[in-house]
Structures are given as C-alpha cells and as structure tokens.
Design an enzyme around this catalytic site. Structure first.
Site, PDB file in Angstrom:
ATOM      1  N   GLU A  24       0.836  -1.210   0.000  1.00  0.00           N
ATOM      2  CA  GLU A  24       0.000   0.000   0.000  1.00  0.00           C
ATOM      3  C   GLU A  24       0.866   1.253   0.000  1.00  0.00           C
ATOM      4  OE1 GLU A  24      -4.514  -0.502   1.459  1.00  0.00           O
ATOM      5  OE2 GLU A  24      -3.059  -0.085   3.005  1.00  0.00           O
ATOM      6  N   CYS A  71      -4.174  -3.539  -3.128  1.00  0.00           N
ATOM      7  CA  CYS A  71      -3.434  -4.292  -2.119  1.00  0.00           C
ATOM      8  C   CYS A  71      -3.556  -5.781  -2.377  1.00  0.00           C
ATOM      9  CB  CYS A  71      -3.960  -3.958  -0.723  1.00  0.00           C
ATOM     10  SG  CYS A  71      -3.162  -4.892   0.586  1.00  0.00           S
ATOM     11  N   CYS A  74      -5.060  -7.658   1.140  1.00  0.00           N
ATOM     12  CA  CYS A  74      -6.500  -7.611   1.462  1.00  0.00           C
ATOM     13  C   CYS A  74      -7.332  -7.155   0.261  1.00  0.00           C
ATOM     14  CB  CYS A  74      -6.764  -6.727   2.667  1.00  0.00           C
ATOM     15  SG  CYS A  74      -6.104  -5.051   2.543  1.00  0.00           S
ATOM     16  N   HIS A  78     -11.323  -4.683  -0.429  1.00  0.00           N
ATOM     17  CA  HIS A  78     -11.664  -3.657  -1.417  1.00  0.00           C
ATOM     18  C   HIS A  78     -12.778  -4.142  -2.346  1.00  0.00           C
ATOM     19  CE1 HIS A  78      -8.738  -0.590  -0.420  1.00  0.00           C
ATOM     20  NE2 HIS A  78      -7.835  -1.538  -0.251  1.00  0.00           N
ATOM     21  N   ARG A 426      -7.198  -4.460   8.324  1.00  0.00           N
ATOM     22  CA  ARG A 426      -6.480  -3.346   8.946  1.00  0.00           C
ATOM     23  C   ARG A 426      -7.401  -2.267   9.501  1.00  0.00           C
ATOM     24  NH1 ARG A 426      -3.689  -4.069   4.199  1.00  0.00           N
ATOM     25  NH2 ARG A 426      -1.580  -4.901   4.387  1.00  0.00           N
ATOM     26  N   UNK A 493       1.893  -4.051   6.859  1.00  0.00           N
ATOM     27  CA  UNK A 493       2.566  -4.986   5.950  1.00  0.00           C
ATOM     28  C   UNK A 493       4.036  -4.646   5.718  1.00  0.00           C
ATOM     29  N   CYS A 496      11.286  -5.385   5.474  1.00  0.00           N
ATOM     30  CA  CYS A 496      12.458  -4.764   4.849  1.00  0.00           C
ATOM     31  C   CYS A 496      13.679  -4.920   5.731  1.00  0.00           C
ATOM     32  CB  CYS A 496      12.221  -3.268   4.616  1.00  0.00           C
ATOM     33  SG  CYS A 496      10.808  -2.878   3.566  1.00  0.00           S
TER      34      CYS A 496
END
Length: 514
Positions: A24, A71, A74, A78, A426, A493, A496
C-alpha cells in the site's frame, strides 16, 4: 531501504526510516528522539496511488476488479466495499445465501491476513530465527525472547515454540487462500463477488471441503496462535504500556448478519473523547493541509465531494496520504477499534491465560483498559479477533444453503450514488461511487491506511501512528526496534532490511526490521 540518524543542537536526534513498508505504498517514518524517547514523529506516504482517476469513465461493474489491485494482502476487502457500493447504487438487495457466501469468502481472508500480520510481519521483532538468510544479518540489541528470558533453557524452548509456529503459519495461510478461492474463484483478486451477490452457488461438496480446511485453521488459532500471543505478552509486559496514542477509535461494521445489514458480527460505532457514539457517515471528512494534494476550498471535504488533485511541490506537505477525521478528530481503526466498539467476550483461552500469566480477571475486551491501546495490546486483540472470526465462520457454514441462489440480476442505473462501508483486516474502509450516463463519474476510497498512517491535518493534529509513537522508548538510536514494533502493531505490511547511516561519522549500521 535506508535509515539516517541525525544529531540536532537541542539534544534531539532525528531518525528517518524510508521506506518502512512495501505494501500500500512506501511508508516513511521520521522520529525525533530525546533522552531515549520519541518526542515527535512524522508518517509519510511517498507514492501517489491515483486509483480514483483510473476508475473515472468506466463501467461501474469494473470497479470491484480494479480496486483489488490496491493491495495484494487484502484485495477481498476492497472488492467487498466496492460491490457494496454498487449494491447501494444499483438498488439491489443480496439474497441470504449470497450474503453468507460473501461472508465465507471475506472471513477466510480475515483469518489469513491476521495470521500473516503477526507471524510473518511482526513475530521476528520478538522471535529469533536461525542463523541463515533471511533471518541474518540481524541487528545488535534486538531485545528478542532469547535476550529477555534469563533462563537459557526456557528461553530456547520458548523461542523454538514461536519459530515452529512461524513456519506452520505459512501452511495455514495457504489453506486460508484455498478457502477464499473455493467460493471467490481465486486468491488474490477474487472474481466471485459481484454486484448483486456472489457468482458461486455453494454445493454440499464444496461446503464440506471448505469446512475440512477450516477445521485445521481453527485448531491452529486456538491451540497455537492464542497461547503464543499471551506467552509473548507475559515476557514483554512493558509493551502493554507503550504506544497508547489518541484513544479515539472508529469502526464501520463488518460481516452483516441479516439481509438488511442492520446487525453485524462486529458493529459500527465510535469511541471518541472517552464516550461511545453511533457512527454518522456525514461526520467523516478528509483534510490535506500536510498532504501532497490540493482542495478547491479550504478545510476538510466529505468523501461524497472528495477531490484527488495531486501537488507534489506543495509547501509544508510531507505525505501522499490524506488525513481522514471524524468530528475533526484523528481516529484509530483496525482490530482494536472493532473490538473496543463491540466489546465481545474474550476467548476461553484468553481468559484463562490472562489469569494464569498476568493475574488479570478479564471477561470482556474492555476489561483490559488502556492496555488494549498499546503495542502488545494490539497483537492480543488481533489474535482474539481471529478467534472470533473463526467462531463466526463455523456458524456461517451451518447457515449456508447448498443449491440456493446467491445472485440477483440488476441493471446499471443512468445516474446514482452508492457507498460501501466495511472493515478491511487493517480497519475501516469505505468506497463511494457516483454514476452518470451509466459510467463512473466519481469514485473515492477512504482506506484503513489513510486512517492510521496519515500526516498532520489542517489543525496540526498528528495522525494515529504519529501520536502513538510519542514516548516510545529508543535506548539505542542505531537499533530503534520499538519504532518498528509500534508501526507493525498497526499491520501496515512491513518487510524490509534497514541501514542506519550516522550523519557525522558516515558509519553504516544494518537494521533488520523484518
């Protein structure tokens, strides 16, 4: 991925992590640290999305497929919001079986997303992986379970317990994806939810196959996920006092339990300034005072007249995320908001372990008090909501009617408006659709990420993540592990490896935030 620690004359040190997340959009976090604690914070979205522009002029029915590309974690949320907006605009009422089938699709996605959140996006802030890639290199002063538990044998056993679940959770998530695909056609980006209901008519065989897979997921949640979360919290008790934030929450409601959408598994509502209120959609506005967007008039705009006019050179702006507000107040969304508004009973496992490990007598969620608004509180409530969702899925499997119709045909209106209110894993999510000449004239999306990861508004109020970062301990500026823990507790999410570059010496420090 880089992180810079820059000393300042007033004794503060500015730490910039950019980007902090891959999903996102790119999330940049800037914090100022003084005397080992965060004293200021900025949360920046560094990539323009523009899905609203993509949708203009298209067939309204295309929207539920296009918006899922926002996304990959999820997309079902949407899709759900989009088809609900279309249902509203088209004036169609979904059948009982269509509603339940949608719930089964979305419920399986909820289970997968919550398990992903903890095990594969947050757990390695606490559990030590093996000394092989991708678990190494790991940062110094990581404050892992093996550091916190002084009894070496107990530390190793507890850590191994968590690591084994990390691996098993991969298999459980695959099973959840299969459950989504059984009625949704595929995952990610389901095709089986459309305006008017669902395209798949459940058969007895498919219901049985779904149920068999679900039993394995349910067993994992009850016997492994819940006990691990409460065990973890008993080691990191300080994180029940960290990351409190505004303590304002908002929920739109999710998983309708009747065909008129009057009752929900998790109801809509607002808790603001210490008081419970009914949700009123007219009180939602978006501000862009510190966002890279312009409004045609000063102040906040209701989503029905929302504008998406990017201005990357705007003075004073630092994010491509707008700032949604309810009654002009920042509000947190997500499992915390849903569980606080609903205030359901905690799971039997949760009630038992709270008493055994913490000495806390708690039957309902609000019995946790302010601890619920903390870093560890958010992880506890995600696990509890996973259990609650599993209980509901078991009920829906008994309610679904094999062979009964799931779809109602409808026609595109010449002109109409519709809004879909739901909850992504979320948090609160709405899609607004305006149709003119049978095409999309305007489409606005207010997602969970906008609610939680937004910048300051026109009044100078910090967004929820920004506010929750204030006071977070950072004893080692080279390894700001608690900053990552706080942001990850909101489930943005992350995944890294970050490098810290000292502004004066140029020395580089590897910071793994997986």
């Amino acid at each position: 991925m880089s992180q810079a620690a820059t000393p300042a004359a007033d004794g503060k040190v500015k730490i910039s992590i950019d980007p902090l997340t891959r999903v996102e959009g790119h999330l940049k976090i800037e914090v100022e640290v003084k005397d080992g604690k965060v004293v200021d914070a900025k949360c920046s979205g560094g990539m323009f999305r523009g899905f609203e522009q993509i949708l203009r002029g298209r067939d309204p029915r295309d929207s539920s497929q296009i918006v899922q590309r926002i996304c990959g974690v999820c997309p079902t949320a949407h899709c759900t919001a989009s088809v609900m907006a279309q249902d509203d605009a088209f004036g169609v009422k979904v059948t009982t079986n269509g509603r339940i089938t949608r719930n089964l699709i979305f419920g399986a996605n909820y289970l997968q997303s919550h398990i992903l959140h903890f095990y594969h996006l947050a757990a390695l802030d606490y559990v030590k992986g093996p000394d092989v890639s991708p678990f190494v290199p790991r940062y110094a002063n990581a404050d892992l379970l093996t550091d916190r538990i002084k009894d070496g044998a107990k530390a190793d056993a507890t850590n191994t317990y968590g690591l084994n679940q990390y691996l098993k959770a991969l298999e459980i998530r695959r099973i959840c994806h299969e459950m989504v695909a059984m009625f949704g056609g595929r995952m990610p980006h389901v095709q089986g939810m459309v305006v008017g209901g669902a395209t798949e008519i459940p058969t007895a065989d498919k219901v049985a196959e779904y149920a068999a897979r679900f039993k394995e997921v349910q067993k994992f949640v009850i016997e492994e996920y819940l006990p691990l979360i409460y065990t973890l919290g008993s080691v990191y008790t300080d994180l029940f006092e960290t990351g409190i934030g505004w303590k304002n929450v908002i929920a739109f409601g999710v998983f309708p339990e009747d065909d008129d959408y009057k009752t929900f598994l998790l109801k809509p509502g607002v808790y603001i300034d210490g008081k419970d209120e009914e949700f009123d959609s007219k009180l939602v506005k978006e501000y862009v005072g510190h966002s890279f967007f312009d409004h045609s008039a000063p102040g906040g705009l209701h989503y029905s007249v929302g504008e998406t006019n990017p201005n990357p050179d705007k003075p004073g702006a630092y994010s491509f995320v707008k700032a949604p507000r309810y009654k002009d107040k920042p509000c947190e969304v997500g499992p915390l908001a849903r569980m606080w508004v609903q205030n359901p009973e905690l799971s039997p496992v949760g009630q038992k372990l709270l008493k055994e490990l913490y000495g806390i007598e708690a039957k309902k969620f609000r019995d946790l008090g302010d601890k619920a608004f903390s870093i560890m509180g958010r992880h506890v409530l995600v696990a509890e909501e996973t259990w609650l969702t599993a209980v509901a899925v078991e009920k829906w499997l008994k309610q679904v009617q094999p062979g009964a119709e799931t779809y109602v045909k409808s026609e595109i209106p010449d002109a109409a408006e519709g809004t879909g209110f739901t909850e992504a894993p979320r948090g609160a999510l709405l899609h607004y659709l305006k149709i003119k000449d049978k095409k999309i004239e305007n489409y606005q999306i207010v997602s969970a990420t906008l609610w939680n990861a937004n910048p300051r508004d026109d009044m100078g109020q910090r967004g929820p993540i920004e506010e929750a970062l204030i006071g977070v301990p950072v004893p080692d500026i080279k390894n700001p592990v608690n900053v990552g823990r706080l942001v990850r507790s909101y489930d943005p999410u992350l995944g890294c490896a970050v490098h810290v570059l000292h502004a004066e010496t140029g020395e580089e420090h590897v910071v793994n935030i997986d």
